[in-house]
Design an enzyme around this catalytic site. Structure first.
Site, PDB file in Angstrom:
ATOM      1  N   ARG A 177       0.710  -0.932   0.007  1.00 61.50           N
ATOM      2  CA  ARG A 177       0.284  -0.467  -0.068  1.00 61.50           C
ATOM      3  C   ARG A 177       1.495   1.478  -0.197  1.00 61.50           C
ATOM      4  O   ARG A 177       0.527   2.647   0.601  1.00 61.50           O
ATOM      5  CB  ARG A 177      -0.700   0.111   1.128  1.00 61.50           C
ATOM      6  CG  ARG A 177      -1.804  -0.870   1.186  1.00 61.50           C
ATOM      7  CD  ARG A 177      -2.745  -1.179   0.002  1.00 61.50           C
ATOM      8  NE  ARG A 177      -3.674  -2.496  -0.098  1.00 61.50           N
ATOM      9  CZ  ARG A 177      -3.578  -3.580  -0.774  1.00 61.50           C
ATOM     10  NH1 ARG A 177      -2.147  -3.598  -0.792  1.00 61.50           N
ATOM     11  NH2 ARG A 177      -4.161  -4.133  -0.655  1.00 61.50           N
ATOM     12  N   SER A 227     -11.329  -1.476   2.475  1.00 64.79           N
ATOM     13  CA  SER A 227     -11.164  -1.185   3.804  1.00 64.79           C
ATOM     14  C   SER A 227     -10.399  -0.259   4.146  1.00 64.79           C
ATOM     15  O   SER A 227      -9.609   0.383   3.720  1.00 64.79           O
ATOM     16  CB  SER A 227      -9.443  -2.724   3.220  1.00 64.79           C
ATOM     17  OG  SER A 227     -10.105  -3.386   2.769  1.00 64.79           O
ATOM     18  N   GLU A 297      -5.842   2.327   6.473  1.00 62.44           N
ATOM     19  CA  GLU A 297      -5.068   2.260   4.475  1.00 62.44           C
ATOM     20  C   GLU A 297      -6.460   2.814   3.973  1.00 62.44           C
ATOM     21  O   GLU A 297      -5.601   4.030   3.169  1.00 62.44           O
ATOM     22  CB  GLU A 297      -6.271   0.952   4.519  1.00 62.44           C
ATOM     23  CG  GLU A 297      -6.028   0.615   3.124  1.00 62.44           C
ATOM     24  CD  GLU A 297      -5.922  -0.444   2.401  1.00 62.44           C
ATOM     25  OE1 GLU A 297      -6.357  -0.884   1.455  1.00 62.44           O
ATOM     26  OE2 GLU A 297      -5.737  -1.752   2.698  1.00 62.44           O
TER      27      GLU A 297
END
Length: 303
Positions: A177, A227, A297
């Site tokens: 990420r 998410s 996230e």
């Protein structure tokens, strides 16, 4: 200090359309966010360069918007400019054997569909990820065992001063990420994807299977930002949250999904403050009960 009069005059002079006090709730999948001082619609590379020069001249901070699918925008809005890359930035073309040249404003859905129609495999994992290519590159988006680093060969971008540049291979610094663009003001303009030849029917079957899995396990029927937390090493965030009995836990209009505890959904009228308070409560509870620190996230937009 930002000088909006200077910015407005410069944008008008170079023909870059903009609006004032644009609601960001209309541009995010969470349906949350106050107004942006200026919302710029950028049609091509020349307009982008001109806009960056105008922003620099007027000392106005900016944020580049993709599909708004992984963002949490403050209730008070954004004191600066939001850049929406449209027009030629949404183009997708086949440039060679398995090579796609894609604008950063193109949705992952459109790129996946283009790859399928050209019998190219390798991007099926991204089918159903509701973001743009630029956003996916920014955070090295991934799902179902795949991630962008597996298919990206080169990325072109503009530095904050408008200087064009590109990165390839290991210089892209793709990690979990994260990428060479994370936490920078670089503006991604396009990227080359390298895929493999496959059978269109088999690619379609795999894409349909992943979409059905996504729909069956994720709360796609309600506004969310995907998410909420990164996957902690050795664990799954959703499982940890569920084990702490937090499914259905709510703050105002923000609620931990009953379908997948890794998601926070907007069940109606949720504010950024609601989501932030719920995130904090989840983190504190999971840390206390399991000893695991969850890292968000979702990207909180700040200018």
């Amino acid at each position: 200090m930002p000088d909006y009069a200077v910015l407005d005059a410069a944008l008008t002079r170079v023909g870059v359309p903009f609006t004032k006090e644009e609601s960001m709730a209309a541009h995010t999948s969470f349906k949350i966010g106050g107004p942006a001082d200026r919302f710029l619609r950028i049609a091509d590379a020349a307009a982008l360069s001109a806009a960056l020069r105008a922003l620099r001249e007027a000392a106005v901070p900016y944020f580049v918007l993709g599909n708004g699918s992984n963002l949490l925008v403050p209730d008070e809005g954004l004191r600066g400019a939001v850049l929406a890359l449209e027009g030629s930035f949404k183009a997708v073309e086949l440039t060679g054997s398995g090579r796609l040249l894609c604008g950063s404003g193109a949705s992952l859905a459109s790129i996946c569909a283009f790859a399928r129609s050209n019998a190219l495999t390798g991007l099926e994992f991204a089918w159903g990820i509701p973001g743009s290519l630029g956003g996916a590159l920014y955070m090295n988006a991934g799902a179902y065992g795949g991630e962008m680093k597996q298919v990206v060969s080169r990325v072109w971008f503009l530095e904050p001063d408008g200087t064009p540049a590109s990165l390839a291979g290991e210089a892209l610094c793709f990690g979990y990420r994260t990428s060479a663009f994370t936490n920078t003001k670089r503006v991604i303009t396009k990227a080359e994807l390298q895929l493999e030849s496959g059978a269109e029917a088999e690619i379609a079957v795999k894409m349909d299977d992943l979409m059905q899995r996504r729909k069956s396990k994720q709360p796609v029927e309600l506004p969310s930002a995907g998410s909420v937390f990164k996957r902690p090493e050795g664990h799954f965030a959703g499982s940890l949250i569920e084990s702490c009995g937090l499914k259905g836990c709510a703050v105002g209009g923000a609620c931990v999904s009953e379908k997948h505890a890794g998601f926070i959904v907007n069940r109606g009228g949720a504010t950024c403050a609601d989501v932030e308070k719920l995130i904090e409560h989840i983190q504190e509870t999971v840390l206390r009960e399991t000893g695991v620190q969850l890292e968000p996230e979702i990207r909180r937009v700040r200018l």
